[in-house]
Design a protein around this motif. Structure first.
Motif, PDB file in Angstrom:
ATOM      1  N   PHE A 206       0.845  -1.180   0.000  1.00 42.95           N
ATOM      2  CA  PHE A 206       0.000   0.000   0.000  1.00 42.95           C
ATOM      3  C   PHE A 206       0.883   1.233   0.000  1.00 42.95           C
ATOM      4  O   PHE A 206       1.797   1.362   0.824  1.00 42.95           O
ATOM      5  CB  PHE A 206      -0.890   0.031   1.254  1.00 42.95           C
ATOM      6  N   GLU A 207       0.625   2.137  -0.930  1.00 43.33           N
ATOM      7  CA  GLU A 207       1.278   3.441  -0.961  1.00 43.33           C
ATOM      8  C   GLU A 207       0.195   4.476  -1.195  1.00 43.33           C
ATOM      9  O   GLU A 207      -0.429   4.497  -2.246  1.00 43.33           O
ATOM     10  CB  GLU A 207       2.343   3.509  -2.060  1.00 43.33           C
ATOM     11  N   PHE A 208      -0.028   5.295  -0.191  1.00 47.75           N
ATOM     12  CA  PHE A 208      -1.088   6.292  -0.268  1.00 47.75           C
ATOM     13  C   PHE A 208      -0.765   7.296  -1.362  1.00 47.75           C
ATOM     14  O   PHE A 208       0.276   7.943  -1.345  1.00 47.75           O
ATOM     15  CB  PHE A 208      -1.236   6.987   1.082  1.00 47.75           C
ATOM     16  N   ASP A 209      -1.673   7.408  -2.327  1.00 41.86           N
ATOM     17  CA  ASP A 209      -1.546   8.349  -3.426  1.00 41.86           C
ATOM     18  C   ASP A 209      -2.643   9.391  -3.242  1.00 41.86           C
ATOM     19  O   ASP A 209      -3.787   9.182  -3.621  1.00 41.86           O
ATOM     20  CB  ASP A 209      -1.697   7.615  -4.761  1.00 41.86           C
ATOM     21  N   SER A 210      -2.279  10.491  -2.614  1.00 42.19           N
ATOM     22  CA  SER A 210      -3.240  11.498  -2.191  1.00 42.19           C
ATOM     23  C   SER A 210      -3.348  12.653  -3.171  1.00 42.19           C
ATOM     24  O   SER A 210      -2.367  13.041  -3.810  1.00 42.19           O
ATOM     25  CB  SER A 210      -2.805  12.048  -0.832  1.00 42.19           C
ATOM     26  N   MET A 211      -4.539  13.233  -3.214  1.00 42.90           N
ATOM     27  CA  MET A 211      -4.738  14.455  -3.989  1.00 42.90           C
ATOM     28  C   MET A 211      -4.079  15.643  -3.293  1.00 42.90           C
ATOM     29  O   MET A 211      -3.875  16.684  -3.898  1.00 42.90           O
ATOM     30  CB  MET A 211      -6.240  14.726  -4.166  1.00 42.90           C
TER      31      MET A 211
END
Length: 135
Positions: A65-70
């Protein structure tokens, strides 16, 4: 391992779309192992993180899991990665601080507790968590 937050803030909320809720609701997020803080961010999009974790959980056994945030240019502001002896939590913003490895079952429980808390907090504010994090 704990993903925890406090001070959920909706001061920046201007609309009622899913994207508005995902990026405008933030809180003080901490990734904590025992007494050690792995990651600490005072204004983090916890609703967006909850939605991303919920989407990832069915695939957790087979992918990191790698958080890809706006809200961040960097991918991996929160990550959960497979290591030799289990799974580690960390952040690309704190590259020298990662947790000790834990079993996948512990990762899943930790993530579900976090998502459940966000859903409860959304409901308490009159926001339908089904519309925001479960879609």
């Amino acid at each position: 391992m704990q993903l925890t937050y406090d001070r959920l803030c909706a001061d920046e909320l201007r609309g009622t779309t899913q994207a508005d809720y995902l990026i405008a609701l933030d809180a003080h997020l901490q990734v904590v192992e025992n007494d050690a803080v792995i990651f600490d961010e005072p204004a983090f999009p916890v609703v967006e993180l909850a939605r991303s974790l919920l989407s990832w959980l069915p695939r957790a056994e087979s992918e990191d899991f790698e958080f890809d945030s706006m809200s961040y240019e960097e991918r991996g502001t929160v990550f959960i990665r497979r290591a030799t002896a289990g799974w580690t939590f960390g952040s690309v913003l704190e590259p020298d601080a990662t947790s000790t490895p834990v079993e996948l079952a512990h990762v899943v429980r930790c993530c579900r507790r976090f998502v459940d808390r966000v859903a409860t907090d959304l409901s308490a504010r009159g926001i339908d968590p089904g519309m925001v994090i479960h879609q």
